[in-house]
Design an enzyme around this catalytic site. Sequence first.
Site, mmCIF file in Angstrom:
data_model
loop_
_atom_site.group_PDB
_atom_site.id
_atom_site.type_symbol
_atom_site.label_atom_id
_atom_site.label_comp_id
_atom_site.label_asym_id
_atom_site.label_seq_id
_atom_site.Cartn_x
_atom_site.Cartn_y
_atom_site.Cartn_z
ATOM 1 N N GLU A 120 -11.823 81.055 -17.904
ATOM 2 C CA GLU A 120 -11.776 79.667 -17.283
ATOM 3 C C GLU A 120 -13.005 78.945 -17.525
ATOM 4 O O GLU A 120 -13.461 78.543 -16.520
ATOM 5 C CB GLU A 120 -11.543 79.835 -15.890
ATOM 6 C CG GLU A 120 -10.036 80.346 -15.350
ATOM 7 C CD GLU A 120 -9.892 80.610 -14.008
ATOM 8 O OE1 GLU A 120 -10.930 80.272 -13.157
ATOM 9 O OE2 GLU A 120 -8.902 81.434 -13.639
ATOM 10 N N ASN B 288 -9.277 83.704 -21.637
ATOM 11 C CA ASN B 288 -8.044 83.583 -20.602
ATOM 12 C C ASN B 288 -8.453 82.548 -19.550
ATOM 13 O O ASN B 288 -9.370 81.997 -19.294
ATOM 14 C CB ASN B 288 -8.126 84.892 -19.717
ATOM 15 C CG ASN B 288 -7.011 85.037 -18.849
ATOM 16 O OD1 ASN B 288 -5.910 84.963 -19.324
ATOM 17 N ND2 ASN B 288 -7.251 85.258 -17.368
ATOM 18 N N HIS C 38 0.151 80.158 -14.489
ATOM 19 C CA HIS C 38 0.592 80.040 -12.797
ATOM 20 C C HIS C 38 1.149 78.640 -12.637
ATOM 21 O O HIS C 38 1.058 77.405 -12.669
ATOM 22 C CB HIS C 38 -0.893 79.891 -12.010
ATOM 23 C CG HIS C 38 -1.631 81.052 -12.009
ATOM 24 N ND1 HIS C 38 -1.013 82.177 -11.396
ATOM 25 C CD2 HIS C 38 -2.742 81.196 -12.327
ATOM 26 C CE1 HIS C 38 -1.932 83.265 -11.402
ATOM 27 N NE2 HIS C 38 -3.186 82.723 -12.312
ATOM 28 N N GLU D 151 -1.016 86.008 -16.136
ATOM 29 C CA GLU D 151 -1.102 86.093 -14.894
ATOM 30 C C GLU D 151 -0.048 85.077 -14.271
ATOM 31 O O GLU D 151 0.100 84.516 -13.115
ATOM 32 C CB GLU D 151 -2.316 85.178 -14.470
ATOM 33 C CG GLU D 151 -3.515 85.910 -14.831
ATOM 34 C CD GLU D 151 -4.849 85.287 -14.101
ATOM 35 O OE1 GLU D 151 -4.572 84.517 -13.431
ATOM 36 O OE2 GLU D 151 -5.917 85.647 -14.786
ATOM 37 N N ASP E 185 3.079 83.494 -12.659
ATOM 38 C CA ASP E 185 4.065 83.264 -11.394
ATOM 39 C C ASP E 185 4.831 82.001 -11.404
ATOM 40 O O ASP E 185 3.928 81.059 -11.780
ATOM 41 C CB ASP E 185 3.213 83.554 -9.786
ATOM 42 C CG ASP E 185 1.869 83.209 -10.000
ATOM 43 O OD1 ASP E 185 1.345 82.168 -10.322
ATOM 44 O OD2 ASP E 185 0.923 83.762 -9.418
HETATM 45 O O1 G3I Z 1 -11.427 91.940 0.256
HETATM 46 C C1 G3I Z 1 -12.039 90.674 1.299
HETATM 47 C C2 G3I Z 1 -11.357 91.267 2.541
HETATM 48 O O2 G3I Z 1 -12.463 92.359 3.105
HETATM 49 C C3 G3I Z 1 -11.428 90.032 3.774
HETATM 50 O O3 G3I Z 1 -11.235 90.494 4.843
HETATM 51 C C4 G3I Z 1 -10.752 88.893 3.177
HETATM 52 C C5 G3I Z 1 -10.740 87.712 4.075
HETATM 53 O O4 G3I Z 1 -10.571 86.482 3.281
HETATM 54 O O5 G3I Z 1 -10.966 88.602 1.790
HETATM 55 C C6 G3I Z 1 -10.835 89.936 0.845
HETATM 56 O O6 G3I Z 1 -11.219 89.155 -0.211
HETATM 57 C C7 G3I Z 1 -10.289 88.164 -0.960
HETATM 58 C C8 G3I Z 1 -9.675 88.807 -2.134
HETATM 59 O O7 G3I Z 1 -9.134 87.978 -3.015
HETATM 60 C C9 G3I Z 1 -8.879 90.001 -1.770
HETATM 61 O O8 G3I Z 1 -7.768 89.549 -1.285
HETATM 62 C C10 G3I Z 1 -11.301 87.082 -1.199
HETATM 63 O O9 G3I Z 1 -11.589 86.549 0.021
HETATM 64 C C11 G3I Z 1 -10.347 86.178 -2.190
HETATM 65 O O10 G3I Z 1 -11.141 85.071 -2.589
HETATM 66 C C12 G3I Z 1 -9.877 86.846 -3.370
HETATM 67 O O11 G3I Z 1 -8.986 86.091 -4.129
HETATM 68 C C13 G3I Z 1 -8.617 86.376 -5.200
HETATM 69 C C14 G3I Z 1 -9.174 85.273 -6.432
HETATM 70 O O12 G3I Z 1 -8.473 85.643 -7.605
HETATM 71 C C15 G3I Z 1 -10.512 85.177 -6.322
HETATM 72 O O13 G3I Z 1 -11.192 86.336 -6.888
HETATM 73 C C16 G3I Z 1 -7.143 86.841 -5.523
HETATM 74 O O14 G3I Z 1 -6.796 87.795 -4.705
HETATM 75 C C17 G3I Z 1 -6.562 86.792 -6.766
HETATM 76 O O15 G3I Z 1 -5.307 86.842 -6.936
HETATM 77 C C18 G3I Z 1 -7.302 85.426 -7.671
HETATM 78 O O16 G3I Z 1 -6.728 85.937 -9.103
HETATM 79 C C19 G3I Z 1 -7.357 84.782 -9.988
HETATM 80 C C20 G3I Z 1 -7.735 85.476 -11.173
HETATM 81 O O17 G3I Z 1 -8.750 86.551 -11.108
HETATM 82 C C21 G3I Z 1 -8.147 84.315 -12.341
HETATM 83 N N1 G3I Z 1 -6.938 83.309 -12.490
HETATM 84 C C22 G3I Z 1 -6.634 82.854 -11.104
HETATM 85 C C23 G3I Z 1 -6.195 83.904 -10.264
HETATM 86 C C24 G3I Z 1 -5.602 83.179 -9.042
HETATM 87 O O18 G3I Z 1 -6.688 82.379 -8.314
#
Ligand code: G3I
Length: 350
Positions: free
Chosen positions: A149, A191, A228, A256, A258
């Site tokens: 990105e 990606n 997405h 990715e 959905d």
């Molecule tokens: O692990 C913590 C947890 O301890 C806490 O209680 C909770 C409260 O918000 O947050 C948890 O972490 C979150 C993590 O996902 C696990 O659920 C982060 O805040 C959250 O920012 C994170 O979001 C991820 C996001 O990328 C940012 O990294 C999403 O799961 C994940 O699906 C998303 O994936 C991205 C790809 O990497 C890149 N392309 C877009 C895609 C969708 O946004």
Amino acid sequence: MKKKSKPPVRAKKAAAGNGKKTPALRDLAARCGILIGTCVAPKLDEPDYAEVLAREYDFVTSENHMKWSCLSNAPGVYDFAEADRMMDFARRHRQAVHGHTLLWHNCLPPYLRGYAGSREELIDMVRVHINTVAGRYRGRILVWDVVNEVFADDKADFRPSVFSTVIGREFVPMAYRFAREADPGAKLLYNDYCLEGQIPVKSDFCYQTVREWLAEGVPLDGIGFQAHLDNKSDIGLAAEQMARYADLGLDIYVTELDFRVPLPAGKAMLALQGRLYRDLLRVCLDFPTFRGFQTWGFTDGCSWVPGFFKGMGDSLPFDVKYRPKPGYHGLRTALEECAGRRAKTAPPLV
Ligand code: G3I
């Protein structure tokens, strides 16, 4: 003492649930010469989650645990426990691994937020990080999202990030060279989202820049279309976008996918979603350089969508109870058609 690894999860029932052993998605995909996969959340200890993942898929990506911020919170200090857990699961279930991601403006460790060091120091940190992560898994990752990105959403430019601002846009070629050095056997992808044509200024700028990278000899092997998408998506437009990268000889991956739909999703909406899953996979299967197709999760019980797009969800091929939805059947249909065609055109064995 070496920790004993867990035995593989048994593929106990076929998804069709009719008692007859129907081939799983991964069996059909293998007959089409592609990999089919999903991202993986830290739920491998949940039996139903692990069972469906092992049964249906042969290509996995850690949803979050190979991102810089998840691996390291102090310079030089890395915790690979969760990433290793997925690597071990993948090995036991004969799944290829897609690494995600070595460099991203998002999910930065604390020491890169508000970075105030020099350009040379940052280049060195990037080199060491890529070397540490890709080096650790050398020979075990089929394909890496090296850079994720980098393009702006609203103009023909790079997005501002610590990397583009401090190093300049040369950070991208550098990152690919570091990754090739760290794991010479891994395929290296670029990606991004909305490369399926939703934002023409972005998809065109990406295409132009990718051509420049290739002309400069950047070791780039393929493009990851995040995909997405939603219930209004134009599959023909996505196919046109993929075609121009395939014409450059690059490998094509859907990384990715959905298809989010408005909630509550009725039968008709889920049927439409099933056709979208089928049609996207159908067009991909027509590209000779199409290699892998991954959804961003597989169960609606574990998806980033509802938290990010208010009022939307139900975007994946299995419901919250791991029952296959029309999306799952759409994927099967596309794979069965392709496997049938390939069986007819395969050269005789003797
Ligand atoms: O692990 C913590 C947890 O301890 C806490 O209680 C909770 C409260 O918000 O947050 C948890 O972490 C979150 C993590 O996902 C696990 O659920 C982060 O805040 C959250 O920012 C994170 O979001 C991820 C996001 O990328 C940012 O990294 C999403 O799961 C994940 O699906 C998303 O994936 C991205 C790809 O990497 C890149 N392309 C877009 C895609 C969708 O946004």
